[in-house]
Structure formats: structure tokens, C-alpha cells
Design an enzyme around this catalytic site. Structure first.
Site, short mmCIF file in Angstrom:
data_model
loop_
_atom_site.label_atom_id
_atom_site.label_comp_id
_atom_site.label_asym_id
_atom_site.label_seq_id
_atom_site.Cartn_x
_atom_site.Cartn_y
_atom_site.Cartn_z
N GLU A 109 40.85 33.07 29.57
CA GLU A 109 41.36 34.35 30.08
C GLU A 109 41.61 35.30 28.91
O GLU A 109 42.55 35.11 28.15
CB GLU A 109 42.65 34.11 30.86
CG GLU A 109 43.30 35.37 31.40
CD GLU A 109 42.37 36.14 32.32
OE1 GLU A 109 41.93 37.22 31.90
OE2 GLU A 109 42.09 35.66 33.44
N ASP A 136 35.91 34.99 25.37
CA ASP A 136 34.82 34.99 26.33
C ASP A 136 34.39 33.56 26.63
O ASP A 136 34.10 32.78 25.72
CB ASP A 136 33.66 35.79 25.75
CG ASP A 136 32.48 35.89 26.70
OD1 ASP A 136 32.67 35.63 27.90
OD2 ASP A 136 31.38 36.22 26.24
N ASP A 158 35.49 39.24 38.41
CA ASP A 158 35.19 40.67 38.53
C ASP A 158 33.75 40.81 39.01
O ASP A 158 32.82 40.31 38.37
CB ASP A 158 35.36 41.35 37.17
CG ASP A 158 35.34 42.87 37.26
OD1 ASP A 158 34.60 43.40 38.12
OD2 ASP A 158 36.06 43.52 36.49
N ASP A 194 35.23 37.19 47.54
CA ASP A 194 35.23 37.89 48.82
C ASP A 194 34.25 39.07 48.79
O ASP A 194 34.25 39.89 49.70
CB ASP A 194 36.63 38.40 49.15
CG ASP A 194 37.15 39.38 48.11
OD1 ASP A 194 37.09 39.06 46.91
OD2 ASP A 194 37.62 40.47 48.49
#
Length: 257
Positions: A109, A136, A158, A194
Site C-alpha cells: 500500500e 509499487d 483503482d 464493483d
């Protein structure tokens, strides 16, 4: 969620019309690249203390991981190592670490606020089987020896919805190949989103890899969370707003090289 799945073994993913690929001129994520903010809201004093004192003890340099693999990062020893990429507030990662004390977990993270949140939980629960990497994830994967991971989780990443930003998505041909290299045979890559387009994108990329098999035989296998899944704060928000996630599991085949 409108991902189309047929109820038979190894269903075919949506075609290129659902997720156009390769039209940005750059299929593969640049190595060592990170896109996005690294810090948001101001940290609380205790969070600042944990970032300064606890994070250095749990962090590590991927370049120093030797042939024994990431399991050597953990004391007491662990039976297997799993990675969660972009753990956000850490709800899922912390729940997994508590549920599987014999497994070692690496959380990736780059967002400082996410690191601060999980450090509070690690301290509160006295968790010993989590290590953290504030960089990363593709850089970390590149440093791991072959077949050194049991599982890789990518939960609500993202989606980079704009077409010109598709090359920034974590799932690319290069990262799929790298995940196949570092996952042990029968290991799993698990993906939750989603966002219909990113789900179709992920299915298409994994389907064209000979190293992975999508573990879905019926619609419930991807419409419902897998057993033991801990909903994240973002996941709960998506449900409240009427967005339904897809839960995709891919097995690393033994024929992978």
C-alpha cells in the site's frame, strides 16, 4: 454487475468488445510505476508515531529477499505467504491475518493513510504475521523467487476508468505473467471489483494466459463472496449505493512455467 457467465466448467470470459485491449499503445504496466496520491488527510498524532516507529519494523526492502523467499520475513515461521495488493484501510488483510495465524501476509500500500490505519489495527490486535511494503506491488513481485506465494489478493483496486489511463491498471499482461511466476502450483489470484469494465478487463487478461484457470462453474461462484471473505469499507459503501461486486478466483495451473 453484468459480467456474463455460463454455468459450465471453465466458462469463457467476455470478449474484447466488453473490454477493449491494447488500443492505448501500451499493454504492460511500466515496471516500478505508481499512479495516484501517496498521502491524503493529516494523520493523528498516534498514527504519526506508528508510521515513524512501527512501520520501519514491519517494512522491508524487496531487493533483499533471498532464495528462501518471503517466508523468511516472518518470525515465528509461517507455513505459507500471501500478498494483498492495495489493502486500503486494511479490514480484509487484518481479518485474514487473524483467521490464519500460521500464514504470513504481506500488505502492499503506497498510500500513507492506509498504512497508518492498518498499523493501528496491528498494534491493537498484537498481530505478528503481517509485513508491509509501502511501494509499487509490481516492484515487489519482480523480487520474489518462483513459486513463493500461496495467494495474491487484489480487492477493489483503482479501476482507472478513462481509456487513456487503462495502462495504469494493475492487471496487465506483464503482471499476469509475473503472478504466474511467483504463485506456487494450485495457488490463487483473487480479484474483487464493483466496476463492470475492470472485471471484464481482468477476465480477458487472465483468459489469454495459459497459466490460470477461472474457478467459476455457475453464476453464484462469482456473484457471491467466497467463504470467509471480509467485506471492506469500500465494499459496504458500494452495496449501500446499489453496486454489486464480482468475486473472481483464478487458480495457477500446474502446467505453468
Amino acid at each position: 454487475m453484468t459480467v456474463v457467465v455460463s454455468d459450465h466448467q471453465n466458462p469463457r470470459p467476455p470478449g474484447d468488445d466488453a473490454a477493449p485491449l491494447g488500443r492505448t499503445g501500451n499493454r504492460d504496466r511500466p515496471p516500478g510505476s505508481f499512479f495516484g496520491r501517496r498521502k491524503g488527510h493529516r494523520l493523528r498524532p498516534h498514527q504519526n508515531d506508528l508510521v515513524a516507529q512501527l512501520l520501519p519494523r514491519l517494512g522491508f526492502d524487496p531487493a533483499r529477499i533471498g532464495p528462501s523467499g518471503p517466508a523468511a520475513l516472518f518470525d515465528p515461521p509461517v507455513d505459507e505467504t500471501r500478498i494483498e495488493i492495495g489493502f486500503g484501510g486494511g479490514e480484509h488483510l487484518v481479518a485474514e491475518a487473524l483467521a490464519f495465524p500460521r500464514a504470513g501476509f504481506i500488505g502492499c500500500e503506497p498510500y500513507v493513510n492506509g498504512m497508518a490505519k492498518i498499523l493501528v489495527q496491528i498494534e491493537a490486535h498484537a498481530i505478528r504475521n503481517i509485513r508491509l511494503f509501502a511501494g509499487d506491488a509490481s516492484q515487489l513481485l519482480a523480487c520474489l523467487p518462483p513459486a513463493s506465494l500461496a495467494r495474491i489478493d487484489l480487492i477493489h483496486p483503482d479501476p482507472w476508468p478513462k481509456r487513456r489511463h487503462w495502462k495504469r491498471r494493475f492487471v496487465q499482461d506483464a503482471t499476469v505473467a509475473e503472478m504466474a511466476r511467483v504463485l506456487r502450483p494450485e495457488g490463487e489470484f483473487r480479484f474483487v471489483s464493483d466496476i463492470d469494465d475492470y472485471c471484464a478487463w481482468t477476465l480477458t487478461h487472465l483468459a489469454r494466459s495459459p497459466d490460470f484457470l477461472w474457478l467459476a462453474e455457475r453464476s453464484a461462484d462469482w456473484q457471491d463472496p467466497w467463504s470467509g471473505y471480509t467485506m471492506t469499507r469500500y465494499g459496504r459503501k458500494a452495496m449501500r449505493e446499489g453496486r454489486r461486486a464480482a468475486y473472481l478466483r483464478f487458480r495457477r495451473e500446474r502446467t505453468a512455467v
